[in-house]
Design a protein around this motif. Structure first.
Motif, PDB file in Angstrom:
ATOM      1  N   ARG A   1       0.776  -1.242   0.000  1.00  0.00           N
ATOM      2  CA  ARG A   1       0.000   0.000   0.000  1.00  0.00           C
ATOM      3  C   ARG A   1       0.807   1.292   0.000  1.00  0.00           C
ATOM      4  O   ARG A   1       0.299   2.345  -0.376  1.00  0.00           O
ATOM      5  CB  ARG A   1      -0.965   0.014   1.195  1.00  0.00           C
ATOM      6  N   PHE A   2       2.058   1.232   0.487  1.00  0.00           N
ATOM      7  CA  PHE A   2       2.861   2.457   0.573  1.00  0.00           C
ATOM      8  C   PHE A   2       4.251   2.249  -0.010  1.00  0.00           C
ATOM      9  O   PHE A   2       5.261   2.474   0.669  1.00  0.00           O
ATOM     10  CB  PHE A   2       2.981   2.917   2.034  1.00  0.00           C
ATOM     11  N   PRO A   3       4.333   1.826  -1.275  1.00  0.00           N
ATOM     12  CA  PRO A   3       5.659   1.554  -1.842  1.00  0.00           C
ATOM     13  C   PRO A   3       6.576   2.778  -1.776  1.00  0.00           C
ATOM     14  O   PRO A   3       7.792   2.633  -1.702  1.00  0.00           O
ATOM     15  CB  PRO A   3       5.356   1.165  -3.291  1.00  0.00           C
ATOM     16  N   GLU A   4       5.977   3.975  -1.772  1.00  0.00           N
ATOM     17  CA  GLU A   4       6.799   5.194  -1.764  1.00  0.00           C
ATOM     18  C   GLU A   4       7.531   5.392  -0.435  1.00  0.00           C
ATOM     19  O   GLU A   4       8.410   6.239  -0.342  1.00  0.00           O
ATOM     20  CB  GLU A   4       5.940   6.416  -2.113  1.00  0.00           C
ATOM     21  N   LEU A   5       7.159   4.612   0.600  1.00  0.00           N
ATOM     22  CA  LEU A   5       7.805   4.774   1.906  1.00  0.00           C
ATOM     23  C   LEU A   5       8.841   3.683   2.201  1.00  0.00           C
ATOM     24  O   LEU A   5       9.442   3.671   3.269  1.00  0.00           O
ATOM     25  CB  LEU A   5       6.753   4.795   3.025  1.00  0.00           C
TER      26      LEU A   5
ATOM     27  N   GLU B   1      -0.445   6.808   5.992  1.00  0.00           N
ATOM     28  CA  GLU B   1      -1.121   7.715   5.061  1.00  0.00           C
ATOM     29  C   GLU B   1      -0.674   9.164   5.325  1.00  0.00           C
ATOM     30  O   GLU B   1      -0.375   9.911   4.405  1.00  0.00           O
ATOM     31  CB  GLU B   1      -2.634   7.573   5.296  1.00  0.00           C
TER      32      GLU B   1
ATOM     33  N   MET C   1       2.088  10.027   6.890  1.00  0.00           N
ATOM     34  CA  MET C   1       3.517  10.111   6.621  1.00  0.00           C
ATOM     35  C   MET C   1       3.772  10.322   5.128  1.00  0.00           C
ATOM     36  O   MET C   1       4.632  11.107   4.742  1.00  0.00           O
ATOM     37  CB  MET C   1       4.193   8.833   7.109  1.00  0.00           C
ATOM     38  N   ALA C   2       2.972   9.612   4.304  1.00  0.00           N
ATOM     39  CA  ALA C   2       3.141   9.727   2.855  1.00  0.00           C
ATOM     40  C   ALA C   2       2.815  11.137   2.369  1.00  0.00           C
ATOM     41  O   ALA C   2       3.261  11.555   1.306  1.00  0.00           O
ATOM     42  CB  ALA C   2       2.258   8.707   2.151  1.00  0.00           C
ATOM     43  N   MET C   3       2.036  11.877   3.135  1.00  0.00           N
ATOM     44  CA  MET C   3       1.710  13.263   2.783  1.00  0.00           C
ATOM     45  C   MET C   3       2.746  14.241   3.341  1.00  0.00           C
ATOM     46  O   MET C   3       2.505  15.441   3.395  1.00  0.00           O
ATOM     47  CB  MET C   3       0.323  13.623   3.333  1.00  0.00           C
ATOM     48  N   ASN C   4       3.880  13.690   3.805  1.00  0.00           N
ATOM     49  CA  ASN C   4       4.964  14.516   4.367  1.00  0.00           C
ATOM     50  C   ASN C   4       4.580  15.239   5.643  1.00  0.00           C
ATOM     51  O   ASN C   4       5.143  16.266   5.970  1.00  0.00           O
ATOM     52  CB  ASN C   4       5.426  15.576   3.349  1.00  0.00           C
ATOM     53  N   LYS C   5       3.583  14.718   6.363  1.00  0.00           N
ATOM     54  CA  LYS C   5       3.133  15.427   7.549  1.00  0.00           C
ATOM     55  C   LYS C   5       3.941  15.084   8.791  1.00  0.00           C
ATOM     56  O   LYS C   5       3.762  15.700   9.821  1.00  0.00           O
ATOM     57  CB  LYS C   5       1.657  15.100   7.814  1.00  0.00           C
TER      58      LYS C   5
ATOM     59  N   LEU D   1      -2.108  -1.697  -6.404  1.00  0.00           N
ATOM     60  CA  LEU D   1      -3.164  -0.695  -6.468  1.00  0.00           C
ATOM     61  C   LEU D   1      -3.588  -0.362  -7.890  1.00  0.00           C
ATOM     62  O   LEU D   1      -4.736  -0.016  -8.137  1.00  0.00           O
ATOM     63  CB  LEU D   1      -2.712   0.584  -5.751  1.00  0.00           C
TER      64      LEU D   1
END
Lengths: 445, 145
Positions: A153-157, A282, A284-288, A352
């Motif tokens: 679900r979060f390959p970018e992380l 989710e 974290m993926a938004m750079n928050k 996805l």
């Protein structure tokens, strides 16, 4: 990815085809087909959430049988620190270790020892210059279900995972080395078995994460070992003395926050429970969450103490653990030990995309939107998909039909019934008496 | 038949922090389903989030339009807000006109516009005081040029 090994399996005879598991799967990997839950292999992350949710106990975790120990000349048990939390503090650690020997193992090697080493390595990494080139915040590599959630679900992380091996792999390598030295047997003659609190670790043996191959021979369910330990304890003869012992900082890894506490990280967030973890990732993926140094994510509520293969209630287990830790030294390993194995980057397993071709995927998304608008939006699960959205996706992908929705089916039946009533009232002129008579009269004239 | 385009419009409601991030998560999900490369999805999602927050913080409302083309994704965010008097100043890191209550919630650090520009491959902003702001961003699927 045909034939992907999963520890989490379905016991068909017990499955009633209810919707409990499909509703709680964090990757929407389960569908009800032919009255039974069907797990989509590519999506399953072996977190064990469905095992916990199934009221009929139809979901199980496959681990090795004790009989598999016969394949090796010498067998070492690697208890997860959570094993000790299954027993009240009056049961001594040495008694538990001795019981492990009496049920068939030749030796015991503590994963907690390796957890100490990994903790020190995390501290070192955070203070090293290499860390500056690494993405922030770092994510723990310890929980395999979380790492697989990232893949799916979060390959970018994935690049944020701390480049250090999980303690169990470090322990497995050292345990085999020690046993080989002690016995003179070849490494392949030595069985190294993790006493696991979860199916996620069981899957890791066949599909390693972050390491080239797992050094474990297999995993054995903590619940199964627990029963055997209990029975063996009644007549323990000798006493097994573990030369290494147990330290607080390593054992603490069993509970949420234990890892980061042992590594002395302050600017940290500890999240446990797979849905809470997904929600946080989710963000974290938004750079928050860029201000944080480290995030310790654990798939089970209560960390490993809440693993699907544990026996004791997780709150009781946590109390047991804390009580035990009070009598332990902080560390047992004072030397700096070189960490092995080497880590490998974790590859994405993203599921996805609707299609490999972007244009085709776009058409499918549009089609899915249209289907979704016709669905009732109740997310009842009766169709066998976890939500109306998931059903729309299944329909567009050719895995389901719109009439699988009981409400759509009812509408179709209603329309059809109305059409039939309408048709029944229409008669061909030859049978239509009211107008037919007139015509007959006309004919006669 | 021209090139396929998928376009979706999201309504944004000013001042409603309970829905903050909803539109950008949906944008992210659609991009993932379309099979756009993960790094591009990440950049676009972050930019969408920043833009969405700007509308929620500063404007009464607006729209976010997502357009996916085979080779690039476009995001257009338009609001009926107060507009920006000095766009050059607003583009500087740390410059913010967000009210205190917004900053207390952890937003309004003055990084929104600079972040969007960093994330996007093309970034255009048009703003008129009293009328509103319109931001157009392009994300190329084969990575930044």
């Amino acid at each position: 990815m045909q034939g992907f090994f999963h520890s989490v399996r379905l016991n068909e005879a017990r499955c009633k085809g209810c919707v409990n598991c499909i509703k709680h799967c964090p990757t929407e990997a389960i569908r009800i087909r032919n009255g039974k839950a069907e797990i989509t292999e590519e999506r399953c992350i072996d977190c064990g959430e469905c095992i916990r949710q199934c009221v009929n106990h139809a979901k199980t975790a496959v681990t090795d049988k004790m009989a598999n120990l016969d394949r090796y000349r010498y067998n070492v048990a690697l208890p997860a620190p959570s094993l000790y939390a299954q027993f009240p503090v009056k049961v001594q650690e040495t008694e538990i270790e001795t019981a492990l020997i009496s049920i068939g193992f030749d030796d015991v090697f503590e994963v907690a020892w390796a957890a100490e080493l990994v903790s020190a390595a995390i501290t070192e990494f955070l203070n090293s210059p290499i860390r500056q080139t690494h993405k922030k915040p770092l994510l723990s590599s310890a929980c395999p279900a979380v790492v697989r959630l990232l893949q799916v679900r979060f390959p970018e992380l994935l690049d944020n995972i701390v480049p250090l091996p999980p303690p169990v792999e470090v322990a497995a390598i050292q345990a085999r080395r020690d046993a080989a030295t002690k016995t003179g047997f070849k490494p392949e003659e030595i069985g190294v078995w993790f006493i696991t609190p979860c199916p996620a670790k069981a899957t890791t043996v066949r599909h390693p994460l972050g390491v080239k191959e797992s050094a474990l021979s297999g995993t054995i369910s903590m619940a199964r070992v627990y029963g055997e330990i209990r029975r063996a304890m009644r007549h323990l003869q000798h006493r097994h003395d573990n030369p290494k012992g147990l330290g607080r900082s390593g054992v603490g890894w069993a509970a949420p926050g234990g890892e980061t506490e042992a590594a002395h990280i302050e600017n940290v967030l500890v999240v446990h429970g797979i849905h809470a973890v997904a929600e946080l990732l989710e963000q974290m993926a938004m750079n928050k969450l860029n201000d944080l140094d480290y995030i310790e994510c654990l798939a089970c509520e209560g960390g490993c103490l809440g693993g699907p293969l544990t026996v004791e209630n997780r709150f009781v287990a946590e109390k047991n653990l804390k009580n035990r830790m009070r009598n332990m030294p902080e560390k047992i390993e004072q030397e700096k030990v070189e960490l092995s194995p080497e880590v490998q980057p974790v590859e994405p397993r993203s599921m996805l995309a609707m299609d490999n071709d972007i244009a085709a995927a776009m058409r499918k998304i549009e089609a899915m939107d249209l289907v979704l608008m016709r669905l009732p939006g109740l997310d009842c699960g009766s169709c066998g998909s976890p939500s109306c959205k998931a059903l729309a996706e299944d329909i567009v992908q050719g895995r389901a039909n719109e009439t699988d929705c009981v409400f759509r089916l009812r509408e179709r039946v209603k329309t059809l019934a109305e059409e039939m009533v309408d048709l029944a009232q229409r008669l061909p002129p030859s049978l239509n008496r009211t107008t037919g008579n007139d015509l007959e009269d006309d004919d006669e004239t | 038949m021209g090139e396929p385009v998928l376009s979706v419009v999201f309504e944004l409601i000013g001042g409603d922090f309970s829905l903050a991030g909803d539109a950008s998560s949906r944008v992210k999900r659609i991009l993932q389903q379309a099979g756009i490369p993960a790094p591009v999805v990440r950049r676009a999602a972050i930019a969408a989030y920043e833009a969405e927050m700007n509308v929620i913080i500063h404007a009464d409302g607006g729209t976010m339009r997502l357009e996916i083309h085979p080779d690039e994704t476009r995001l257009t965010v338009a609001d009926q807000g107060p507009g920006i008097a000095d766009v050059g100043q607003a583009m500087q890191e740390g410059y913010s006109t967000a009210p205190d209550y917004v900053r207390e919630m952890g937003f309004g650090a003055g990084m929104g516009l600079p972040n969007m520009r960093k994330c996007a491959d093309r970034f255009d902003i048009v703003s008129a005081v009293g009328e509103g702001t319109r931001i157009e961003m392009v994300f190329r699927h084969n990575g930044p040029a």
